[in-house]
Design an enzyme around this catalytic site. Structure first.
Site, PDB file in Angstrom:
ATOM      1  N   SER A  99       0.664  -1.067   0.448  1.00 45.46           N
ATOM      2  CA  SER A  99      -0.110  -0.228  -0.169  1.00 45.46           C
ATOM      3  C   SER A  99       1.066   1.130   0.114  1.00 45.46           C
ATOM      4  O   SER A  99       0.073   2.367  -0.163  1.00 45.46           O
ATOM      5  CB  SER A  99      -0.893   0.323   1.304  1.00 45.46           C
ATOM      6  N   HIS A 120      -0.711   5.627   6.696  1.00 44.07           N
ATOM      7  CA  HIS A 120      -0.852   5.460   5.575  1.00 44.07           C
ATOM      8  C   HIS A 120      -0.085   6.875   5.063  1.00 44.07           C
ATOM      9  O   HIS A 120      -0.327   7.970   5.750  1.00 44.07           O
ATOM     10  CB  HIS A 120      -1.602   5.382   4.812  1.00 44.07           C
TER      11      HIS A 120
END
Length: 268
Positions: A44, A250
């Site tokens: 990711s 993230h």
């Protein structure tokens, strides 16, 4: 007189031979395609989860046009660009589903991988929802995995990349520290838990850098570019707990462009 004539003939022979060999080498080089394409692999962090602007064609992989591979490709216009990076990817996913675009024409490969193998999501969930002792225990479990099991898994991925694209420059990127220790956060995880999580990032970066170097690959450490932009810094380039939950912990779009992109560009 005879010696001079012999020397001249010998000289001519070597010059002719050298020219012939040089010409053959040049012809071989001309026939060999230049490796200039760029392929982005990984999890990711390379897909760009958390940066928004997702390519609808990438489905649950959530590849973003604001991820560092897409930004680098837009700025440098390689002869071809493909990203197969995918949210949640582990080393086995790279081996089984991401390597198809790589071939002898590939001149550059980038990859972030290993965090999901080590239990990144479960570790952060445990730390966010449970006690400090439970968090520290889960981090220790992840670190043990990183030290004992992950190196062999990385070797498998790096071997496969090297075999498919022997002429490529391969850049392996690390993971940033999540937290600024002694920062501005007044709630949430304890400083001890935050320090342990940062320590786990150091462990995976250390192992990854060593395995990358042993395969002749470059390693790009992103901690320098993320410095001052961790969670609790007051100007974070990482999401904390978010909805949708898969974007938690993230990089934001700023983290991709200001944190990952310059580190990759320097190593590429």
């Amino acid at each position: 007189m005879r010696l001079s004539r012999f020397a001249a003939m010998t000289s001519a022979f070597f010059v002719t031979t050298a020219l012939a060999l040089t010409g053959a080498s040049a012809a071989a080089s001309a026939e060999r395609p230049t490796a200039t394409g760029y392929v982005a692999l990984g999890d990711s962090y390379s897909a760009g989860v958390g940066a928004g602007s997702y390519d609808s064609g990438s489905g649950s992989c959530k590849r973003s046009t604001k991820a560092y591979p897409a930004l680098w490709a837009a700025a440098h216009a390689p002869s071809s660009y493909r990203s197969t990076a995918c949210s949640g990817a582990r080393t086995g996913d790279v081996l089984n589903g991401q390597l198809a675009p790589i071939d002898s024409s590939t001149g550059l490969v980038s990859i972030t991988i290993g965090g999901n193998d080590a239990g990144f999501a479960d570790t952060m969930t445990t730390c966010a929802l449970n006690s400090e002792s439970a968090c520290l225990s889960r981090v220790a479990q992840a670190v043990d995995y990183i030290r004992t099991t992950l190196p062999g898994q990385l070797d498998g991925v790096y071997n496969a990349i090297g075999q498919k694209a022997p002429a490529a420059r391969v850049v392996v990127l690390g993971y940033p520290h999540f937290y600024k220790i002694g920062g501005s956060c007044s709630a949430g995880l304890s400083e001890k838990s935050r320090t342990a999580i940062n320590g786990a990032a150091d462990e995976i970066n250390s192992v990854t850098a060593k395995r990358a170097a042993d395969h002749g690959f470059a390693f790009a450490d992103v901690n320098a570019t993320f410095a001052g932009h961790e969670l609790c810094s007051g100007s974070p380039w990482l999401h904390s707990v978010t909805l949708p939950v898969d974007e938690s912990y993230h990089p934001t779009a700023a983290g991709q462009s200001g944190g990952y992109l310059p580190a990759f560009a320097s190593a590429a």
